[in-house]
Enzyme design. Sequence first.
Site, PDB file in Angstrom:
ATOM      1  N   LYS A  45       0.824  -1.211   0.000  1.00 33.88           N
ATOM      2  CA  LYS A  45       0.000   0.000   0.000  1.00 33.88           C
ATOM      3  C   LYS A  45       0.861   1.266   0.000  1.00 33.88           C
ATOM      4  CE  LYS A  45      -3.642   2.563   0.646  1.00 33.88           C
ATOM      5  NZ  LYS A  45      -4.329   2.945  -0.580  1.00 33.88           N
ATOM      6  N   CYS A 131      -0.670   9.464  -8.179  1.00 32.27           N
ATOM      7  CA  CYS A 131      -1.959   9.277  -7.498  1.00 32.27           C
ATOM      8  C   CYS A 131      -2.922  10.384  -7.911  1.00 32.27           C
ATOM      9  CB  CYS A 131      -1.810   9.278  -5.986  1.00 32.27           C
ATOM     10  SG  CYS A 131      -3.418   9.072  -5.173  1.00 32.27           S
TER      11      CYS A 131
END
Lengths: 305, 241
Positions: A45, A131
């Site tokens: 993650k 992102c």
Amino acid sequence: MVNTSVTLSGLTLSNPVIPASGTFGYGYEFAEIYDINCLGSFSFKGTTREPRFGNEPPRIAEAPSGMLNAVGLQNPGIDKVISEELPKLRKVFHKPVVANISGFSIDEYVECCGRIDKEEGVGLVEVNISCPNVHNGGMSFGTSPESAAQVTRAVKAVTRKPVYMKLSPNVTDIAAIARACEDAGADGISLINTLMGMRIDLKRRAPVIRNVTGGLSGPAVFPVALRMVWQVYEAVNIPIIGMGGITTAEDVMEMMLAGAAAVEVGAANLVDPFASKKIVEALPAVMEKYHIENLTDIIGGAHHG
Amino acid sequence: MIDTVFTVLSNSPIAQNTFEMVLSGDTEGIRPGQFVNLKLPGYYLRRPISVCDHGPGSLTLVYKVVGHGTELMASLEKGAALDALTGLGNGYDTSLPGEKPLLIGGGAGVPPLYALAKKLLAEGKRPAAILGFNTKSEVFYEDKFRALGLETFVATADGSYGIRGFVTDAMDVEYTYFYTCGPEPMLKAVYEKSRTSGQFSFEERMGCGFGACMGCTCKTKTGYKRVCKDGPVLTKEEIVW
């Protein structure tokens, strides 16, 4: 006997299948249901310097042949990842892991990459400059060749392990950004992150996702991902980890023929928790079907002349 | 978590926009308050549905048609196969409720309380139930709760059946603990009105349903929790509104 092993900057993986960051946590949820050591590696993650809650819910929406997410880099922060998550992860996964690092400033990338680089069990560092779900960071570093190169150079100065820059598809010229990363010293390129999208709820006449936009992933994006891996393969000489909608062993082969040296499997893990394992298990038979002895032989194999 | 395939035995309307689906298949390890995550043909993400009742080899889901996914569920006929992940979520903890727990359900939040009622009864407790709905045509399972032997109160928001008002208007009864499931405004009202400790079952849009994607995280007094894996049941003491 076919040979499924591949190499990424000197790191040998028993097969090219790597669950993608953000779809596999730190591995435990999957280790409860199968031995995740069958995987080539996995990308944990996305980790930042500070702990992050991420975005307010709803963070998820359905899309045709895919999904949108706007999790917003929820993670416990680099301190906890190093002190708690990695030791736990090592108990269930015994191969080198891909450390996915995100940031909101060059300093943050440098600090986090420098620290994670020293961790035993980290095989390579995947730097997320793509992102789409955070503001003032993340993707903004990955949308111009100059800033992508700047992050790459800064991170390379503090790391010894291979550094792979994870790129955004939300750009006009992916090849130019990949080339800038290569010129700045990147050891490899990961692509693609999610495509920015949105959905609107007819009843509420408002976006489904609180963040308004989210990142599209799943089979819907596979052809786009494949095209971008193809373009980047033509532009650089460093290895590529290809990802975006991979669901089957056949998808893996397509991605490798386009130029990927290894692949990441993302959204598929969320709808079928056994997806990555199934792909690993299906690979040998698909290789035999297409008369492939060594998987590495097909990397970029669809580019002729 | 188990990945398994169920077969639809029956699927019929029991109230306005509300269906009861009975399935056969592997129900091993399922606890009250947990949910199953269903793969529906034509949809990418699974649909999380709370478990209403379960026995050896048999599972009952009661669901409200609210969107395309549940519309498709409602069209499934006997014999249809449904891929499901089961055993998801923490479920209700029945070690704390004392003699007389109160079950408070609103609309689509009523079903998980049914399996819970059976478990509490099996443990020798004497639960009572308050079931809230918008209107008379949406009322379901009143008779089923009564058949279990529970004192059961029904409230409708428009007063067309039972007590006029909300579940909180029926909460002036004696109880030692409570369990509740329903829309968030109702949960909040129950939180404010309640006089004892209790457990709340939450709903959120989920990605995976098993704790991997961080799609459904909420803030609690004991840290960030994934509604799918650390919940959906939270205790009164840890909730942050």
